[in-house]
Write an enzyme that holds these catalytic residues in place. Sequence first.
Site, PDB file in Angstrom:
ATOM      1  N   ASP A  28      26.854  -1.900 -18.889  1.00 53.20           N
ATOM      2  CA  ASP A  28      25.856  -1.812 -17.826  1.00 53.20           C
ATOM      3  C   ASP A  28      26.426  -1.142 -16.587  1.00 53.20           C
ATOM      4  O   ASP A  28      26.162  -1.566 -15.453  1.00 53.20           O
ATOM      5  CB  ASP A  28      25.308  -3.200 -17.480  1.00 53.20           C
ATOM      6  N   SER A  76      22.360  -6.187  -7.824  1.00 56.67           N
ATOM      7  CA  SER A  76      22.897  -5.542  -9.025  1.00 56.67           C
ATOM      8  C   SER A  76      23.564  -4.220  -8.682  1.00 56.67           C
ATOM      9  O   SER A  76      22.982  -3.370  -8.002  1.00 56.67           O
ATOM     10  CB  SER A  76      21.778  -5.294 -10.035  1.00 56.67           C
ATOM     11  N   HIS A 111      21.280  -0.590 -15.412  1.00 60.96           N
ATOM     12  CA  HIS A 111      19.886  -1.027 -15.369  1.00 60.96           C
ATOM     13  C   HIS A 111      19.223  -0.749 -14.013  1.00 60.96           C
ATOM     14  O   HIS A 111      18.004  -0.795 -13.899  1.00 60.96           O
ATOM     15  CB  HIS A 111      19.770  -2.511 -15.748  1.00 60.96           C
TER      16      HIS A 111
END
Length: 463
Positions: free
Chosen positions: A125, A198, A95
């Site tokens: 992911d 992230s 993402h």
Amino acid sequence: MVLIVSQTLMAQARGVPESFADLAERISPAVVNITTSTVVAGRTGPQGIVPEGSPFEDFFRDFQNRGQPDRPRRSSALGSGFVISEDGYIVTNNHVIEGADEITIEFFEGFELPAELVGTDPNTDIALLKVEADNPLKFVSFGNSDNARVGDWVMAMGNPLGQGFSVSAGIVSARNRALSGTYDDYIQTDAAINRGNSGGPLFNMDGDVIGVNTAILSPNGGSIGIGFSMASNVVTKVVDQLQEFGETRRGWLGVRIQDVTPDVAEALGLDAARGALVSDVPEGPAMDAGMKAGDVILSFDGTEVEDTRQLVRVVANTPVGATVRVEVNRDGETEVLRVTLGRREEAQGAVPAAAPAMPEAPTQLDLLGLTLAPLTDDIRAELEVDGDIDGLAVMNVDETSQAFEKGLRAGDVITEAGQSPVKSLAEFEERIAEARDEGRKSLLLLVRRAGDPRFLALGLEED
């Protein structure tokens, strides 16, 4: 005795690190900041200042558009990652780079390099990038996430809120967390993780990466001490496949499965609620090997199966084309099947249609909180039931009954009872009588909803 136990526990416990400085200094050069750039369409702000059709619509549209030409613009995003090889492979979250036109990597030493996308896996992911550098890059290695214990110290690194390289520390709060994905295996930690972290690494005290920081739970978007890192033992398999093929290649068994609950185990005569109950076997590897609906998968390629989540992960991690031994319980007997796995990415099926409304039927039976009717041509047409499916249509479910509590609803079709097909109301009554004669407290039903099969155990106490 109490004193001896306390001393033993103290001896076994690892003390609080005096400092994380040496570890941070050693591994920081392998952690990177990631900036992405994406071209987006023209102005995407609110359009509805006044209701559509209003006499003032043209006036306000001209006012809103004044000085704002409707042309493409660039949007940037920030994230984190880490180098896993001296030749420039970098791991991050999917993402972080999804939809990006340009990806720029900022290294700890201050220089920047453009990156190319090698491959992604939205299911976990994870994304793999590659940069070309003049000199070998400093990198970190993956550790064994299965060795991480609840209470172990961990350290997170990344680019929180775009502030640049940052370190936070905490402990492993929980293991084997699942959020929403099929292959989820998250390490939960209270080390501060925020937006921008992230894709960054979660380290153990040996400096090995045991997780990729992916998500947080927060009511306000900031860290409240509940962060999640995808376990390294999941990530390494994904990275290896992305590096070799540019895509994932997961094993595929070709069955629909559900967990074995205690009442289902009792209905099947199993001694424990474990394994994976096969609810349907479409065309594929399992069908070719002779697997049937109603089988309970007990072990796969030598690994005991505890539940469906574990089985999905074990199958996915098995090479495509491998022939494995699958032990199943069928009608109380153990059988071993040899299954040659297919590839899941090539076997993704279509989503079944929504269940239509129930019609009325002339012949009905009220039993166990259910109103049942045979599948007539009219009912088949209303329910869009294939002609090769036989069973009983659920016309109504008493909302105070166990059947309703277990999830049965009007529009469902019962195709099996007690692991035997049922085509008539009389056969259904016979299955109930047989189960009671055998001393069973519940009856196993195979139920189809919009074509999708599922087993459930229905208690026999109600009449």
